[in-house]
Design a protein around this motif. Structure first.
Motif, PDB file in Angstrom:
ATOM      1  N   ARG A  56       1.038  32.034  40.778  1.00  0.00           N
ATOM      2  CA  ARG A  56       1.901  31.116  41.519  1.00  0.00           C
ATOM      3  C   ARG A  56       2.610  31.833  42.672  1.00  0.00           C
ATOM      4  O   ARG A  56       3.043  32.974  42.532  1.00  0.00           O
ATOM      5  CB  ARG A  56       2.950  30.501  40.588  1.00  0.00           C
ATOM      6  CG  ARG A  56       2.376  29.507  39.615  1.00  0.00           C
ATOM      7  CD  ARG A  56       3.434  28.969  38.677  1.00  0.00           C
ATOM      8  NE  ARG A  56       2.792  28.391  37.504  1.00  0.00           N
ATOM      9  CZ  ARG A  56       3.410  28.105  36.374  1.00  0.00           C
ATOM     10  NH1 ARG A  56       4.700  28.349  36.249  1.00  0.00           N
ATOM     11  NH2 ARG A  56       2.754  27.579  35.360  1.00  0.00           N
ATOM     12  N   GLY A  57       2.688  31.148  43.789  1.00  0.00           N
ATOM     13  CA  GLY A  57       3.343  31.715  44.960  1.00  0.00           C
ATOM     14  C   GLY A  57       2.467  32.643  45.771  1.00  0.00           C
ATOM     15  O   GLY A  57       2.890  33.138  46.814  1.00  0.00           O
ATOM     16  N   HIS A  58       1.249  32.872  45.312  1.00  0.00           N
ATOM     17  CA  HIS A  58       0.320  33.772  46.006  1.00  0.00           C
ATOM     18  C   HIS A  58      -0.785  32.963  46.690  1.00  0.00           C
ATOM     19  O   HIS A  58      -1.184  31.910  46.210  1.00  0.00           O
ATOM     20  CB  HIS A  58      -0.302  34.754  45.015  1.00  0.00           C
ATOM     21  CG  HIS A  58       0.662  35.761  44.485  1.00  0.00           C
ATOM     22  ND1 HIS A  58       1.626  35.456  43.553  1.00  0.00           N
ATOM     23  CD2 HIS A  58       0.807  37.084  44.765  1.00  0.00           C
ATOM     24  CE1 HIS A  58       2.322  36.546  43.270  1.00  0.00           C
ATOM     25  NE2 HIS A  58       1.850  37.546  43.994  1.00  0.00           N
ATOM     26  N   GLY A  59      -1.254  33.487  47.815  1.00  0.00           N
ATOM     27  CA  GLY A  59      -2.352  32.838  48.522  1.00  0.00           C
ATOM     28  C   GLY A  59      -1.956  31.582  49.265  1.00  0.00           C
ATOM     29  O   GLY A  59      -2.823  30.787  49.645  1.00  0.00           O
ATOM     30  N   THR A  60      -0.659  31.379  49.503  1.00  0.00           N
ATOM     31  CA  THR A  60      -0.197  30.220  50.276  1.00  0.00           C
ATOM     32  C   THR A  60       0.676  30.717  51.434  1.00  0.00           C
ATOM     33  O   THR A  60       0.206  30.898  52.538  1.00  0.00           O
ATOM     34  CB  THR A  60       0.581  29.225  49.394  1.00  0.00           C
ATOM     35  OG1 THR A  60       1.708  29.876  48.782  1.00  0.00           O
ATOM     36  CG2 THR A  60      -0.315  28.656  48.298  1.00  0.00           C
ATOM     37  N   HIS A  61       1.956  30.969  51.150  1.00  0.00           N
ATOM     38  CA  HIS A  61       2.911  31.479  52.131  1.00  0.00           C
ATOM     39  C   HIS A  61       3.988  32.251  51.381  1.00  0.00           C
ATOM     40  O   HIS A  61       4.337  31.897  50.251  1.00  0.00           O
ATOM     41  CB  HIS A  61       3.530  30.327  52.913  1.00  0.00           C
ATOM     42  CG  HIS A  61       4.298  30.733  54.131  1.00  0.00           C
ATOM     43  ND1 HIS A  61       5.572  31.263  54.072  1.00  0.00           N
ATOM     44  CD2 HIS A  61       3.966  30.689  55.455  1.00  0.00           C
ATOM     45  CE1 HIS A  61       5.991  31.526  55.290  1.00  0.00           C
ATOM     46  NE2 HIS A  61       5.042  31.199  56.158  1.00  0.00           N
ATOM     47  N   TYR A  62       4.508  33.292  52.016  1.00  0.00           N
ATOM     48  CA  TYR A  62       5.493  34.126  51.312  1.00  0.00           C
ATOM     49  C   TYR A  62       6.785  33.376  50.961  1.00  0.00           C
ATOM     50  O   TYR A  62       7.539  33.807  50.089  1.00  0.00           O
ATOM     51  CB  TYR A  62       5.798  35.408  52.092  1.00  0.00           C
ATOM     52  CG  TYR A  62       6.247  35.234  53.523  1.00  0.00           C
ATOM     53  CD1 TYR A  62       7.547  34.864  53.838  1.00  0.00           C
ATOM     54  CD2 TYR A  62       5.350  35.473  54.569  1.00  0.00           C
ATOM     55  CE1 TYR A  62       7.956  34.729  55.164  1.00  0.00           C
ATOM     56  CE2 TYR A  62       5.744  35.321  55.899  1.00  0.00           C
ATOM     57  CZ  TYR A  62       7.046  34.950  56.185  1.00  0.00           C
ATOM     58  OH  TYR A  62       7.446  34.806  57.488  1.00  0.00           O
ATOM     59  N   ILE A 141      10.467  41.852  54.012  1.00  0.00           N
ATOM     60  CA  ILE A 141      10.044  43.120  54.603  1.00  0.00           C
ATOM     61  C   ILE A 141       8.600  42.972  55.072  1.00  0.00           C
ATOM     62  O   ILE A 141       7.829  42.175  54.530  1.00  0.00           O
ATOM     63  CB  ILE A 141      10.156  44.293  53.618  1.00  0.00           C
ATOM     64  CG1 ILE A 141       9.199  44.115  52.424  1.00  0.00           C
ATOM     65  CG2 ILE A 141      11.590  44.471  53.152  1.00  0.00           C
ATOM     66  CD1 ILE A 141       9.031  45.358  51.577  1.00  0.00           C
ATOM     67  N   ASN A 142       8.232  43.736  56.086  1.00  0.00           N
ATOM     68  CA  ASN A 142       6.861  43.728  56.566  1.00  0.00           C
ATOM     69  C   ASN A 142       5.959  44.425  55.557  1.00  0.00           C
ATOM     70  O   ASN A 142       6.292  45.504  55.050  1.00  0.00           O
ATOM     71  CB  ASN A 142       6.757  44.409  57.925  1.00  0.00           C
ATOM     72  CG  ASN A 142       7.458  43.626  59.019  1.00  0.00           C
ATOM     73  OD1 ASN A 142       7.457  42.397  59.009  1.00  0.00           O
ATOM     74  ND2 ASN A 142       8.059  44.330  59.967  1.00  0.00           N
ATOM     75  N   GLU A 143       4.824  43.826  55.272  1.00  0.00           N
ATOM     76  CA  GLU A 143       3.921  44.351  54.259  1.00  0.00           C
ATOM     77  C   GLU A 143       3.027  45.481  54.792  1.00  0.00           C
ATOM     78  O   GLU A 143       2.637  46.366  54.057  1.00  0.00           O
ATOM     79  CB  GLU A 143       3.035  43.228  53.715  1.00  0.00           C
ATOM     80  CG  GLU A 143       3.509  42.658  52.395  1.00  0.00           C
ATOM     81  CD  GLU A 143       3.449  43.673  51.269  1.00  0.00           C
ATOM     82  OE1 GLU A 143       2.355  43.957  50.748  1.00  0.00           O
ATOM     83  OE2 GLU A 143       4.507  44.192  50.901  1.00  0.00           O
ATOM     84  N   GLY A 144       2.687  45.426  56.052  1.00  0.00           N
ATOM     85  CA  GLY A 144       1.766  46.433  56.575  1.00  0.00           C
ATOM     86  C   GLY A 144       0.345  46.150  56.108  1.00  0.00           C
ATOM     87  O   GLY A 144       0.064  45.154  55.444  1.00  0.00           O
ATOM     88  N   LYS A 145      -0.567  47.057  56.416  1.00  0.00           N
ATOM     89  CA  LYS A 145      -1.965  46.865  56.038  1.00  0.00           C
ATOM     90  C   LYS A 145      -2.163  47.175  54.559  1.00  0.00           C
ATOM     91  O   LYS A 145      -1.520  48.066  54.014  1.00  0.00           O
ATOM     92  CB  LYS A 145      -2.859  47.778  56.885  1.00  0.00           C
ATOM     93  CG  LYS A 145      -2.914  47.391  58.358  1.00  0.00           C
ATOM     94  CD  LYS A 145      -3.889  48.272  59.107  1.00  0.00           C
ATOM     95  CE  LYS A 145      -3.973  47.859  60.578  1.00  0.00           C
ATOM     96  NZ  LYS A 145      -4.914  48.718  61.332  1.00  0.00           N
ATOM     97  N   PRO A 146      -3.064  46.432  53.898  1.00  0.00           N
ATOM     98  CA  PRO A 146      -3.362  46.729  52.487  1.00  0.00           C
ATOM     99  C   PRO A 146      -3.854  48.165  52.324  1.00  0.00           C
ATOM    100  O   PRO A 146      -4.493  48.720  53.226  1.00  0.00           O
ATOM    101  CB  PRO A 146      -4.462  45.726  52.140  1.00  0.00           C
ATOM    102  CG  PRO A 146      -4.264  44.598  53.112  1.00  0.00           C
ATOM    103  CD  PRO A 146      -3.790  45.251  54.382  1.00  0.00           C
ATOM    104  N   TYR A 158      -0.202  38.625  52.335  1.00  0.00           N
ATOM    105  CA  TYR A 158       0.914  38.182  53.173  1.00  0.00           C
ATOM    106  C   TYR A 158       1.314  39.264  54.161  1.00  0.00           C
ATOM    107  O   TYR A 158       1.220  40.459  53.866  1.00  0.00           O
ATOM    108  CB  TYR A 158       2.123  37.825  52.308  1.00  0.00           C
ATOM    109  CG  TYR A 158       1.963  36.591  51.461  1.00  0.00           C
ATOM    110  CD1 TYR A 158       1.169  35.525  51.883  1.00  0.00           C
ATOM    111  CD2 TYR A 158       2.623  36.468  50.245  1.00  0.00           C
ATOM    112  CE1 TYR A 158       1.031  34.388  51.123  1.00  0.00           C
ATOM    113  CE2 TYR A 158       2.495  35.327  49.464  1.00  0.00           C
ATOM    114  CZ  TYR A 158       1.699  34.289  49.906  1.00  0.00           C
ATOM    115  OH  TYR A 158       1.571  33.162  49.143  1.00  0.00           O
ATOM    116  N   SER A 159       1.811  38.825  55.314  1.00  0.00           N
ATOM    117  CA  SER A 159       2.328  39.781  56.304  1.00  0.00           C
ATOM    118  C   SER A 159       3.721  40.263  55.923  1.00  0.00           C
ATOM    119  O   SER A 159       4.160  41.326  56.360  1.00  0.00           O
ATOM    120  CB  SER A 159       2.367  39.122  57.693  1.00  0.00           C
ATOM    121  OG  SER A 159       3.223  37.983  57.672  1.00  0.00           O
TER     122      SER A 159
END
Length: 255
Positions: A56-62, A141-146, A158-159
């Motif tokens: 839940r909460g994943h793959g949509t928007h932060y 916070i900014n996630e950065g690259k995986p 998410y970004s």
């Protein structure tokens, strides 16, 4: 928790109906089922029934993620377990990063799980996030690259990450450490030797704390944190398949 945003293309859960052996696969924090999609495909090709759950909460928007508690994530993986139960006689669970943390919680509650596989499970420390444990600023916070060594790979993620969600992740880790001594089913744990999110100490602590008589630790030398998408993804899939065949009660036909 009702999600406000639609699921991103490619981030949907997946299910492959195969034999009586069910494999539940859980992605990690801010990830999606896409990150474990290759692993799911490889195991399905062996004939297993495979379900990749979307937390839940994943793959949509932060903003959706921000509204979740860790209990929402526990319920998400449990929903996946109940779904597979309808189709399968035996269930194995694979979890990557926070998915590994959730796998341990699920196994503590459902003792008929035949075995679990953990990939860079978060259990003790996440250095990049530690400073947000007791702070509510900034909100995101900014996630950065995986953290993937293979630069040709693109992960759906998410970004930004909500600080509140990071705190929920730490709360989940705290809860899970207390139950490690209760884990007694067969366990296989993968740990990347170079992981810029969840340091290798997590895997070593986990391996030492669980009480399973049958446990195997596999170091990964050419993968970063999201190992299921990295250079050793074929090795992981092969090891997972062999582990499942070895510990299944009934004869498994993988042809």
């Amino acid at each position: 928790m009702i999600e406000q945003y639609p699921v991103l293309p490619g981030a949907e859960p997946f299910f492959y109906k195969g034999n009586h052996i069910g494999i539940l696969i859980c992605h990690g924090f801010v990830g999606t089922p896409q990150s474990v999609g290759f692993l799911g495909e490889q195991l399905a090709a062996k004939g297993f029934s495979v379900y990749g759950v979307r937390l839940r909460g994943h793959g949509t928007h932060y903003e959706d993620l921000e509204k979740c508690s860790y209990q929402d994530w526990i319920e998400s993986i449990e929903d996946g377990y109940y779904f597979l139960q309808k189709h399968c006689q035996e269930i194995f669970v694979i979890g990557q990063s926070m998915g590994g943390t959730l796998t341990l919680n699920l196994t503590n509650k459902h003792r008929n799980i035949k075995g679990i596989i953990l990939i860079n499970a978060a259990i003790k420390s996440i250095p990049p996030m530690e400073k947000y444990k007791n702070s509510n600023v900034p909100r995101y916070i900014n996630e950065g690259k995986p953290d993937i060594k293979d630069k040709s790979v693109n992960e759906i993620t998410y970004s930004k990450a909500p600080v509140r969600s990071i705190q929920q992740l730490f709360a989940l880790m705290d809860k899970t450490r207390d139950i490690l001594p209760t884990i007694s089913c067969p366990v296989m744990a993968f740990q990347s030797e170079e992981d810029h999110v969840v340091p290798p100490e997590n895997g070593k602590f986990l391996f030492a704390s669980i009480h399973s008589d049958d446990k195997e630790f596999i170091p990964l030398t050419n993968s970063y944190h999201v190992a299921s998408m990295d250079f050793e993804k074929e090795l992981i899939a092969e090891k997972c398949s062999n582990f499942i065949i070895r510990h299944a009660n009934n004869e498994v036909n993988t042809e």
